[in-house]
Design a protein around this motif. Structure first.
Motif, PDB file in Angstrom:
ATOM      1  N   LEU A  93     -10.253 -19.932 -15.340  1.00  0.00           N
ATOM      2  CA  LEU A  93      -9.632 -21.246 -15.479  1.00  0.00           C
ATOM      3  C   LEU A  93      -9.651 -21.728 -16.920  1.00  0.00           C
ATOM      4  O   LEU A  93      -8.686 -22.339 -17.397  1.00  0.00           O
ATOM      5  N   SER A  94     -10.740 -21.441 -17.623  1.00  0.00           N
ATOM      6  CA  SER A  94     -10.872 -21.927 -19.000  1.00  0.00           C
ATOM      7  C   SER A  94      -9.839 -21.296 -19.927  1.00  0.00           C
ATOM      8  O   SER A  94      -9.572 -21.825 -21.010  1.00  0.00           O
ATOM      9  N   GLU A  95      -9.258 -20.166 -19.509  1.00  0.00           N
ATOM     10  CA  GLU A  95      -8.197 -19.555 -20.299  1.00  0.00           C
ATOM     11  C   GLU A  95      -6.883 -20.322 -20.160  1.00  0.00           C
ATOM     12  O   GLU A  95      -5.988 -20.169 -20.985  1.00  0.00           O
ATOM     13  N   ARG A  96      -6.776 -21.144 -19.097  1.00  0.00           N
ATOM     14  CA  ARG A  96      -5.548 -21.911 -18.866  1.00  0.00           C
ATOM     15  C   ARG A  96      -5.702 -23.390 -19.154  1.00  0.00           C
ATOM     16  O   ARG A  96      -4.705 -24.097 -19.292  1.00  0.00           O
ATOM     17  N   MET A  97      -6.946 -23.872 -19.238  1.00  0.00           N
ATOM     18  CA  MET A  97      -7.157 -25.305 -19.414  1.00  0.00           C
ATOM     19  C   MET A  97      -8.552 -25.577 -19.960  1.00  0.00           C
ATOM     20  O   MET A  97      -9.444 -24.729 -19.872  1.00  0.00           O
ATOM     21  N   LYS A  98      -8.733 -26.758 -20.519  1.00  0.00           N
ATOM     22  CA  LYS A  98     -10.047 -27.194 -20.970  1.00  0.00           C
ATOM     23  C   LYS A  98     -10.810 -27.754 -19.772  1.00  0.00           C
ATOM     24  O   LYS A  98     -10.315 -28.624 -19.058  1.00  0.00           O
TER      25      LYS A  98
END
Length: 300
Positions: A93-98
Motif C-alpha cells: 500500500l505504501s507504494e501507492r499512497m502515504k
C-alpha cells in the motif's frame, strides 16, 4: 511473504475492476463482517449495495455513482504468519499512497489515500487482529479519494475487525488442490494448503511460491471473449482441455514468472495460477501446469 501480499492485493483490485460490473445486486445477501445498518452509520454519505459475499472471505459493494468498495479478510495459520503478511500489505500500500497509523483497530492498523494525480483513486485501511488481516479499500469514480472518505472507511473497519473470526477460511484441505499438485512447483517440506472459499484455494511454501485455483460461474460467451482479449501476456490455446481452455504466460506486466490456465465446463470457469517468486523451471510454460489443470477440470 511479499509475493503473497502482492497476490492478495492484485486479486482484490482485479475483482474491484472486473468482477463487480458483471454481478447483479442481490438484496438477500448479507455481509458477515458488517451489517447494512452498521455500514450506513459508518459511511452515511454513501449508499452502498452489497454485490457479493465472497464466501466469508470478504464483501464487494458498489455505490450508485459507480464507486466500488472491497472488504477483505485474510486468515493465517498463526499470529507470526499474520504479522508477516500484514507487513507486506502495508509495504504494498505504501507504494501507492502515504500511510499513517490508525488507532483502535485490532492490534494495529494503517490507512491512507492515493495521490491527487494517481491514475486510479483509492482510499484504504489495513488492520492486523490476531491471526487475521482486514483490508477495506474504496475506489471512487470521478472524484478524489481524500480524508473525507478515509475517515468513514476507518470507522467501518473498526466495526468489521471485531467480526473477522466469521471468515470461512480454513487450512489443510481443499476441494480443488491437493499437496500432490505442488510436486515440481512448490517446496513440499514447507507447504501450506489453504481453502479460501467455496470456489477457491491456494498453496504456498516458505519462499512464498504460490499456486491458486479460483472457480466462478461464467457464461461460455464471456470465456470466449476472454480468449480473444488483448493483454500483456502470451496466450496459448489448450484444446485437450476443451475448446474454451487457454493459458497465459510470459507477462510483461505483473509477475513475469507466473503462468495461468483457464478451463471451462458446466457453466463454470476455473483459473489455475502458478506464481513463483523468482524465475522457475516452469516459468513461461503451461506444459507441466496442464496436469494440475486437467485434475481441476475433471472436478468441475
Amino acid at each position: 511473504m511479499r509475493t503473497i501480499g502482492r497476490l492478495f492485493s492484485c486479486l482484490a483490485l482485479l475483482l474491484a475492476i472486473a468482477v463487480v460490473p458483471m454481478l447483479p445486486a442481490r438484496a438477500a445477501e448479507t455481509c458477515p463482517f458488517i451489517s447494512a445498518q452498521e455500514l450506513a452509520r459508518a459511511m452515511p454519505a454513501l449508499k452502498w449495495s452489497l454485490i457479493s459475499n465472497q464466501d466469508g472471505r470478504g464483501c464487494i459493494y458498489q455505490a450508485g455513482r459507480g464507486d466500488t468498495m472491497m472488504l477483505s479478510v485474510f486468515r493465517n495459520p498463526d499470529k507470526d504468519r499474520a504479522r508477516e503478511l500484514y507487513a507486506t500489505f502495508v509495504e504494498t500500500l505504501s507504494e501507492r499512497m502515504k500511510l499513517s497509523a490508525v488507532a483502535d483497530i485490532g492490534d494495529e492498523g494503517q490507512g491512507g489515500t492515493s495521490a491527487a494525480g494517481a491514475e486510479r483513486q483509492e482510499a484504504s485501511v489495513v488492520a492486523l487482529s490476531g491471526d487475521y488481516i482486514l483490508q477495506i479499500s474504496v475506489y471512487p469514480i470521478g472524484r478524489r479519494a481524500d480524508d473525507a472518505l478515509l475517515g468513514p472507511i476507518t470507522e467501518a473497519a473498526r466495526i468489521a475487525v471485531a467480526n473477522v473470526s466469521r471468515s470461512s477460511e480454513r487450512f489443510g484441505n481443499c476441494e480443488w488442490l491437493t499437496a500432490a499438485d505442488a510436486d515440481g512447483f512448490l517446496d513440499n517440506s514447507t507447504l501450506t494448503v489453504q481453502r479460501t472459499g467455496a470456489g477457491s484455494c491456494m498453496m504456498f511454501d516458505r519462499e512464498a511460491n504460490t499456486m491458486t485455483v479460483a472457480v466462478i460461474a461464467m457464461s461460455r460467451d464471456t470465456v470466449l471473449g476472454m480468449m480473444k482479449r488483448a493483454g500483456p501476456c502470451t496466450h496459448v490455446a489448450i484444446p485437450e482441455l476443451g475448446r474454451e481452455a487457454f493459458g497465459e504466460h510470459s507477462c510483461i506486466k505483473g509477475n513475469g514468472n507466473a503462468v495461468t490456465i483457464y478451463v471451462w465446463k458446466n457453466g463454470r470457469q476455473a483459473s489455475i495460477l502458478f506464481a513463483p517468486v523468482k524465475p522457475h523451471p516452469e516459468s513461461g510454460s503451461v506444459e507441466r501446469l496442464k496436469a494440475v489443470a486437467a485434475r481441476v477440470y475433471g472436478k468441475l
